[in-house]
Design a protein around this motif. Sequence first.
Motif, mmCIF file in Angstrom:
data_model
loop_
_atom_site.group_PDB
_atom_site.id
_atom_site.type_symbol
_atom_site.label_atom_id
_atom_site.label_comp_id
_atom_site.label_asym_id
_atom_site.label_seq_id
_atom_site.Cartn_x
_atom_site.Cartn_y
_atom_site.Cartn_z
ATOM 1 N N ARG A 111 0.810 -1.121 0.097
ATOM 2 C CA ARG A 111 -0.030 0.065 0.012
ATOM 3 C C ARG A 111 0.948 1.216 -0.043
ATOM 4 O O ARG A 111 0.384 2.288 0.015
ATOM 5 C CB ARG A 111 -1.058 0.068 1.027
ATOM 6 N N ILE A 112 2.139 1.130 0.149
ATOM 7 C CA ILE A 112 3.032 2.334 0.269
ATOM 8 C C ILE A 112 3.501 2.455 -1.434
ATOM 9 O O ILE A 112 3.919 1.775 -2.184
ATOM 10 C CB ILE A 112 4.362 2.008 0.956
ATOM 11 N N GLY A 113 3.203 3.888 -1.909
ATOM 12 C CA GLY A 113 3.643 4.154 -2.953
ATOM 13 C C GLY A 113 4.919 4.952 -3.148
ATOM 14 O O GLY A 113 5.653 4.764 -4.020
ATOM 15 N N LYS A 114 5.089 5.689 -2.065
ATOM 16 C CA LYS A 114 6.506 6.340 -1.958
ATOM 17 C C LYS A 114 6.862 6.384 -0.418
ATOM 18 O O LYS A 114 6.212 6.089 0.195
ATOM 19 C CB LYS A 114 6.421 7.978 -2.398
ATOM 20 N N LEU A 115 8.285 6.349 -0.373
ATOM 21 C CA LEU A 115 8.770 6.125 1.262
ATOM 22 C C LEU A 115 9.759 7.246 1.286
ATOM 23 O O LEU A 115 10.668 7.461 0.728
ATOM 24 C CB LEU A 115 9.649 4.793 1.299
ATOM 25 N N VAL A 116 9.357 7.853 2.720
ATOM 26 C CA VAL A 116 10.290 9.012 3.122
ATOM 27 C C VAL A 116 11.011 8.614 4.445
ATOM 28 O O VAL A 116 10.020 8.478 5.526
ATOM 29 C CB VAL A 116 9.560 10.344 3.414
ATOM 30 N N ILE A 117 12.168 8.123 4.463
ATOM 31 C CA ILE A 117 12.826 7.717 5.755
ATOM 32 C C ILE A 117 13.668 8.979 6.231
ATOM 33 O O ILE A 117 14.906 9.468 5.437
ATOM 34 C CB ILE A 117 13.804 6.532 5.487
ATOM 35 N N THR A 118 13.446 9.635 7.449
ATOM 36 C CA THR A 118 14.351 10.471 8.104
ATOM 37 C C THR A 118 15.061 9.805 9.119
ATOM 38 O O THR A 118 14.432 8.598 9.549
ATOM 39 C CB THR A 118 13.454 11.516 8.350
ATOM 40 N N SER A 119 15.899 10.397 9.702
ATOM 41 C CA SER A 119 16.892 9.987 10.793
ATOM 42 C C SER A 119 16.138 8.836 11.672
ATOM 43 O O SER A 119 15.319 9.329 12.442
ATOM 44 C CB SER A 119 17.655 10.911 11.545
ATOM 45 N N CYS A 120 16.613 7.752 11.593
ATOM 46 C CA CYS A 120 15.739 6.667 12.328
ATOM 47 C C CYS A 120 16.822 5.586 12.614
ATOM 48 O O CYS A 120 18.076 5.186 12.004
ATOM 49 C CB CYS A 120 14.640 6.225 11.415
ATOM 50 N N GLU A 121 16.186 4.555 13.184
ATOM 51 C CA GLU A 121 16.800 3.178 13.686
ATOM 52 C C GLU A 121 17.176 2.681 12.092
ATOM 53 O O GLU A 121 16.313 2.608 11.332
ATOM 54 C CB GLU A 121 15.761 2.452 14.383
ATOM 55 N N ALA A 122 18.158 1.797 12.020
ATOM 56 C CA ALA A 122 18.541 1.250 10.774
ATOM 57 C C ALA A 122 19.749 0.491 10.963
ATOM 58 O O ALA A 122 20.612 0.659 11.887
ATOM 59 C CB ALA A 122 19.131 2.105 9.847
ATOM 60 N N PHE A 123 19.822 -0.540 10.190
ATOM 61 C CA PHE A 123 20.893 -1.611 10.284
ATOM 62 C C PHE A 123 20.646 -2.524 11.565
ATOM 63 O O PHE A 123 19.624 -2.778 12.096
ATOM 64 C CB PHE A 123 22.185 -0.987 9.718
ATOM 65 N N ASP A 124 21.899 -2.336 12.356
ATOM 66 C CA ASP A 124 21.950 -3.020 13.728
ATOM 67 C C ASP A 124 21.902 -1.917 14.814
ATOM 68 O O ASP A 124 22.152 -2.128 16.103
ATOM 69 C CB ASP A 124 22.946 -4.034 13.729
ATOM 70 N N ASN A 125 21.317 -0.701 14.636
ATOM 71 C CA ASN A 125 21.259 0.421 15.611
ATOM 72 C C ASN A 125 19.943 0.470 16.318
ATOM 73 O O ASN A 125 19.178 1.332 16.104
ATOM 74 C CB ASN A 125 21.745 1.725 14.876
#
Length: 290
Positions: A111-125
Amino acid sequence: MAALELSAGVVEYEDTGGDGPVVVLLHGVAMDGTLWRNVVADLRADHRCLVPTLPLGGHRRPMRPDADLSVLGVARLVAEFLEALDLTGVTLVMNDWGGAQALVADGRDQRIGKLVITSCEAFDNFPPGLPGRNLHTSAALPGGLRLAFGLLKLKPMRRLPVTWGWMTRRPVPDAVMDGWFRPLWTSKEIRRDLRKYVLGVPPKAELLRWAESLRTFDRPALVAWAAEDKVMPPDHGRRLAALLPQGRLVEIADSRTLIPEDQPERLAGHIREFLGKAGTTPSGDGTTGA
């Protein structure tokens, strides 16, 4: 404030209404939808903004005792939220919370057409940085969350690196933070829900697999990262943008993790530009393709 009955419990959300493109904005731990108040104020004139309060400690209604509130469980709850409202082609925006990786890895991103990722948990953080590790330690101790958040009634404690001091360049207004923390001050069930999330982080190998799954997200994606982030490494933003087939990176100056607090106008401008609602990139930031 609207409310929706989902499998885990009642989720409250703001819906600005209107016929514009749908933007769903997600917050992180021990916050609520007011994190996005200044960004929504900019976008709401020509976008329909939906801002759910996730069960991450800032929610006012406890979830069911048997609810899965692990990282993956909350990601599935977001997918259920979109389905319950029959939202398609949405732009999903998140800050601090890194659930996009779990959504894609779990195959629940249709259901996601576009994604905006701002500073966040990522990888193993996960949990992220010094404040995340401090929160994890508190959650693992009997009564630890009650003590940790009780100390945050003392306003000077909020600017310590182990609490919220590294999350923003400038202090979040006290009234806003009081609203975020009040459920944790007053409800043992809310503390129980937060404990489930903080302790519900999968092993490192699984986290890295989630991040790698972003290679399969073949729709437009914007990664907006705080150039001065002390909790979410700026290199993580660059790596995420490189993983996304249509990823684009912008680094936002004079901000730390909570970009919607430090630089709401710049962030709203980048979201508008990404969605084709403006013709120029906000000044003072660097933008690159993946």
